[in-house]
Design an enzyme around this catalytic site. Structure first.
Site, PDB file in Angstrom:
ATOM      1  N   GLU A   1      10.294  -1.958 -36.188  1.00 48.88           N
ATOM      2  CA  GLU A   1      10.692  -1.493 -34.848  1.00 48.88           C
ATOM      3  C   GLU A   1      12.122  -1.978 -34.567  1.00 48.88           C
ATOM      4  O   GLU A   1      12.486  -3.078 -34.976  1.00 48.88           O
ATOM      5  CB  GLU A   1       9.732  -2.121 -33.833  1.00 48.88           C
ATOM      6  CG  GLU A   1      10.074  -1.901 -32.371  1.00 48.88           C
ATOM      7  CD  GLU A   1       9.240  -2.792 -31.451  1.00 48.88           C
ATOM      8  OE1 GLU A   1       8.954  -3.961 -31.821  1.00 48.88           O
ATOM      9  OE2 GLU A   1       8.860  -2.331 -30.352  1.00 48.88           O
TER      10      GLU A   1
ATOM     11  N   ASN B   1      11.635   3.720 -26.831  1.00 46.99           N
ATOM     12  CA  ASN B   1      11.531   2.874 -28.025  1.00 46.99           C
ATOM     13  C   ASN B   1      10.911   3.770 -29.103  1.00 46.99           C
ATOM     14  O   ASN B   1       9.710   4.037 -29.076  1.00 46.99           O
ATOM     15  CB  ASN B   1      10.654   1.662 -27.710  1.00 46.99           C
ATOM     16  CG  ASN B   1      10.614   0.652 -28.842  1.00 46.99           C
ATOM     17  OD1 ASN B   1      10.946   0.972 -29.981  1.00 46.99           O
ATOM     18  ND2 ASN B   1      10.182  -0.560 -28.538  1.00 46.99           N
TER      19      ASN B   1
ATOM     20  N   LYS C   1       7.244   5.249 -28.507  1.00 46.47           N
ATOM     21  CA  LYS C   1       6.227   4.226 -28.215  1.00 46.47           C
ATOM     22  C   LYS C   1       5.541   4.478 -26.874  1.00 46.47           C
ATOM     23  O   LYS C   1       6.207   4.565 -25.828  1.00 46.47           O
ATOM     24  CB  LYS C   1       6.890   2.854 -28.219  1.00 46.47           C
ATOM     25  CG  LYS C   1       5.955   1.667 -28.075  1.00 46.47           C
ATOM     26  CD  LYS C   1       6.775   0.380 -28.268  1.00 46.47           C
ATOM     27  CE  LYS C   1       5.945  -0.886 -28.202  1.00 46.47           C
ATOM     28  NZ  LYS C   1       6.794  -2.082 -28.475  1.00 46.47           N
TER      29      LYS C   1
ATOM     30  N   GLU D   1      10.558  -4.543 -22.079  1.00 44.56           N
ATOM     31  CA  GLU D   1      10.439  -3.171 -22.593  1.00 44.56           C
ATOM     32  C   GLU D   1      10.120  -2.177 -21.482  1.00 44.56           C
ATOM     33  O   GLU D   1      10.598  -1.045 -21.493  1.00 44.56           O
ATOM     34  CB  GLU D   1       9.371  -3.102 -23.689  1.00 44.56           C
ATOM     35  CG  GLU D   1       9.843  -3.694 -24.995  1.00 44.56           C
ATOM     36  CD  GLU D   1       8.894  -3.383 -26.126  1.00 44.56           C
ATOM     37  OE1 GLU D   1       8.601  -2.203 -26.368  1.00 44.56           O
ATOM     38  OE2 GLU D   1       8.409  -4.353 -26.772  1.00 44.56           O
TER      39      GLU D   1
ATOM     40  N   CYS E   1       4.709  -1.344 -32.913  1.00 43.61           N
ATOM     41  CA  CYS E   1       4.409  -2.692 -32.412  1.00 43.61           C
ATOM     42  C   CYS E   1       3.126  -2.746 -31.571  1.00 43.61           C
ATOM     43  O   CYS E   1       2.039  -2.584 -32.100  1.00 43.61           O
ATOM     44  CB  CYS E   1       5.618  -3.224 -31.649  1.00 43.61           C
ATOM     45  SG  CYS E   1       5.556  -5.009 -31.363  1.00 43.61           S
TER      46      CYS E   1
ATOM     47  N   ASN F   1       8.118  -6.101 -33.743  1.00 43.13           N
ATOM     48  CA  ASN F   1       8.764  -7.389 -33.465  1.00 43.13           C
ATOM     49  C   ASN F   1       7.766  -8.139 -32.595  1.00 43.13           C
ATOM     50  O   ASN F   1       7.612  -7.792 -31.414  1.00 43.13           O
ATOM     51  CB  ASN F   1      10.040  -7.211 -32.644  1.00 43.13           C
ATOM     52  CG  ASN F   1      11.184  -6.584 -33.407  1.00 43.13           C
ATOM     53  OD1 ASN F   1      12.091  -7.254 -33.860  1.00 43.13           O
ATOM     54  ND2 ASN F   1      11.159  -5.269 -33.533  1.00 43.13           N
TER      55      ASN F   1
END
Lengths: 359, 359
Positions: B53, B123, B141, B161, B209, B234
Site C-alpha cells: 500500500e 487510497n 480502498k 486516512e 491493508c 502499512n
C-alpha cells in the site's frame, strides 16, 4: 484484565468436550458423562456449560439409515405440548443443570411436528437458562455439509446431513442470557436516555459445526452485538475429496490440516466480530471414525484462552470478562464507522459463484 | 501439487516487501529499490509482483498535513488525459516491469480530477498487465481506518486516512489477468456449451491493508471466483486505544498481537474463500514509527506457503498452482450448495450494531 474505561463483567464458562459416543452407548451412559462434567463445572463456579453438536448420540449422519434405525436419534417436539424441555431423554440434563445453577448449550437432532401431521427435521441446539428454568433460545443449523444422496464409490465416507436435516429456518437470532453476570442493566431500571450498549445481560449467539466456517453467520450475530458465541461440532479428522475419499496424505498431516481450518475459523471470526467463542468438540474415534478435538475458548482479540489436552470427556474452564469486547468493538471493528454495505450486494444477490467472462 | 482431476495452472508470483520509506527518501530512491526487487524477481521467473500500500512514499496519514506538504504524496489523474500510466513518478515502474514481462500490483495515493475542476482523493491500487502494457484494473480502498479529526490528546498516534481519502466507490470488482498462466481458455476458443469454470485466465482481486480484516470484502470477491488476492499494507506494530495511545503492554507482546490479527485475517479469509493471497508489507520503522512485517503468500487451504524473514526490502517468491483452488471451491466451499443468503439480510440492512433489547 478489564478493558479501558469499562466496568468488569466477568463470567465463568466451560467447554464440555465429549469423547466418542459409540453406537452401543446408551442415552443413559451419555447423560451420566454429561452430569459428571456439570458436577465438575459447578465446583469451579461455572455459570454456562457448552456441550457439542448432536451431544446425546453418536454422529449418525455418517451412516445410511432409515425407519426406526434413524428415528431413534431424534427428539420429537410437539409445539402444542411444549418444547424440548419435555423430552424424557434431555430433560434430566436441564434438571441437573438447574440444581447447580448452570446454563446449558447443547446440540441435538430435532424432529419438529407440523400441524398437518408430518414432521421436519433439523440439526439444532438450545440454550437452557437455569434462572428461567426454560429453553430461552433455539438455533437450527443453517450450513449443512455433505450430500443428500449417499456416495456410491467403494470406500467413500458418508456425510448425510443434507439428507437427514433441513437447513435452519430461523436465521441467526442473538439473545440475552439473564443471570450470567452481576449488575447487568435491566429494562426495569428505566434508563431511557443513556447509552446501554455493552451494559446489559450478555448477548449470546449459537452456531453448529460447519457454520463456523461461514463468516456471514458470524457477521449477522456480530451486527447484533454478540459477546459470546457458542459452537458445538463433530469434525472428521481428515479432509475428503468430492467423491468422499480421504485426501491422500498421512493421517497426521490430515489432522493437522483440519485443525488449522478449525482454528482459522474460530479464532479468525471471533477476532473479526470482537466476541468470545466457546468451541466444543465431540472427539476421539466413534466406532473407528476419527473426530478432531480442538475444544477451545477464544478471546475477542483472537487468541486461545484455554484449550483441551485430550480426546476424551474434558472440562475446559475460563473466567472471561465481557468488557474485553469493548475496545475492539469501539475501535478497529466499530462497524458503524467502517462498514460500507453499499458494496456488499453480491453477498445477498448471489448464492454461488459467477466468474468474470473469459478474455 | 495439482488438485484432483484438475489441469495444473502454475504461475510464479512474488511479494515485494519494502523496508521503511522515510520522509527524507526521494521518489527516485524508492523506485530504484523497486527496480531492484523486480530485477531479482525476473531472475526467478516471476510473472506477478505485488508491492505494498502507498508503496512510493512514506505512510503519510500518520502526520497532520495540508497544502503542498500533503499534495506531494498524491498522483494526480486527469481521466481526460489517460490514467495512472502517465504519472511521471510511477510510469518508470511499469516500463521496467514490461521490459521484464512482469505484471505489477502497487498501491498509491490517487487524486482524481473531476469534471468541475475539484478533485477527490482515494487510497488506491492498480494492476498493471505487462502483456497489455496498461493498467487493467483499479481498486480504491473501501475500509478506511482512523479518524477525520486529528486526535488531540498528548502523545496520541495519528491515523488520518479518513481525513485524506474518500472510501472507495468502485466496490470489489474481480478481473482476469491475461498471460499469467499457459493454456488459459479464451472466449475466442468458441467453447459455448462447456463448463469453463476454473479454466480461464486467473481471476484476481485487490484489497488494501485494513480491508483484509473485513470478511465482506473477501466474500464479494469470492463470489466472483477469485483465485489470487493481492493485498498491500502499512500496519502499525502496536494496537492503539480509541484515544490513539498505545495499549499498555510490552512492544514485543504488542507486535505479537498485531501479527496474530494479520495472520488470522489473511489466512482465515483465504481459507474461507479458497483463494491464494499475496500479502505484502511496507515494514520496519519509518522515521521511528514501527510497522509490522509479515509479508506472506497463503495457500487456499489457509497455510503459509512462504513468508518474509526481515523488515527490509525482501522478495518472497512462490510458484503456486491455481488448480489447488478447485477442491475447496468444489467441496467445503461450494457456495451454490451451502450458502443461505436468505439469512444474511442484516449484512446489507445494517451498518452498525443493533443490540437485542435489555431484559
Amino acid at each position: 484484565m478489564t478493558s479501558e474505561f469499562e466496568t468488569a463483567r466477568p463470567v465463568t464458562v466451560a467447554a464440555c468436550q465429549l469423547g466418542p459416543v459409540h453406537l452401543a452407548d446408551s442415552r443413559e451412559d451419555v447423560l451420566k458423562r454429561m452430569f459428571s462434567l456439570l458436577d465438575q463445572a459447578a465446583k469451579e463456579g461455572v455459570k454456562l456449560a457448552v456441550f457439542p453438536e448432536l451431544a446425546f448420540t453418536t454422529f449418525f449422519p455418517r451412516y445410511l439409515l432409515e425407519g426406526e434405525d434413524l428415528d431413534q436419534y431424534f427428539e420429537t417436539e410437539d409445539p402444542t405440548k411444549g418444547g424440548i424441555e419435555q423430552s424424557p431423554t434431555i430433560k434430566p440434563l436441564f434438571d441437573h443443570a438447574r440444581s447447580l445453577g448452570i446454563d446449558v448449550y447443547a446440540g441435538y437432532a430435532e424432529r419438529s411436528l407440523q400441524k398437518d401431521g408430518v414432521h421436519v427435521d433439523y440439526n439444532s441446539s438450545v440454550y437452557y437458562s437455569s434462572q428461567e428454568d426454560k429453553v430461552i433460545a433455539k438455533y437450527r443449523k443453517v450450513h449443512l455439509p455433505g450430500t443428500v444422496e449417499p456416495r456410491t464409490e467403494s470406500g467413500a465416507y458418508q456425510q448425510l446431513e443434507k439428507r437427514y436435516f433441513r437447513p435452519g429456518n430461523i436465521g441467526f437470532p442473538a439473545f440475552r442470557a439473564p443471570g450470567l453476570v452481576e449488575g447487568a442493566l435491566k429494562k426495569s431500571d428505566g434508563i431511557e436516555n443513556l447509552d446501554t450498549t455493552g451494559k446489559g445481560d450478555p448477548i449470546v449467539g449459537m452456531l453448529i459445526c460447519n457454520d463456523r466456517r461461514w463468516p456471514e453467520a458470524w457477521r449477522v450475530y456480530g451486527l447484533q452485538g454478540m459477546e459470546i458465541m457458542c459452537c458445538g461440532y463433530n469434525t472428521t479428522a481428515f479432509p475428503t475429496t468430492s467423491s468422499g475419499h480421504m485426501v491422500e496424505m498421512s493421517l497426521e498431516a490430515a489432522e493437522e490440516q483440519v485443525m488449522l481450518h478449525h482454528k482459522l475459523s474460530c479464532q479468525g471470526n471471533s477476532y473479526m466480530n470482537a466476541c468470545f467463542s466457546i468451541n466444543v468438540a465431540k472427539t476421539g474415534a466413534e466406532d473407528g471414525n476419527p473426530l478432531v478435538g480442538g475444544t477451545m475458548i477464544v478471546h475477542p482479540l483472537g487468541y486461545i484462552i484455554k484449550e483441551a489436552n485430550t480426546k476424551e470427556d474434558e472440562l475446559v474452564v475460563a473466567t472471561i470478562d465481557l468488557a474485553d469486547c469493548r475496545r475492539p468493538k469501539n475501535t478497529v471493528f466499530a462497524f458503524e464507522k467502517h462498514r460500507r454495505p453499499e458494496h456488499y450486494n453480491l453477498i445477498l444477490e448471489q448464492t454461488g459463484v459467477v466468474e468474470p467472462e473469459l478474455l
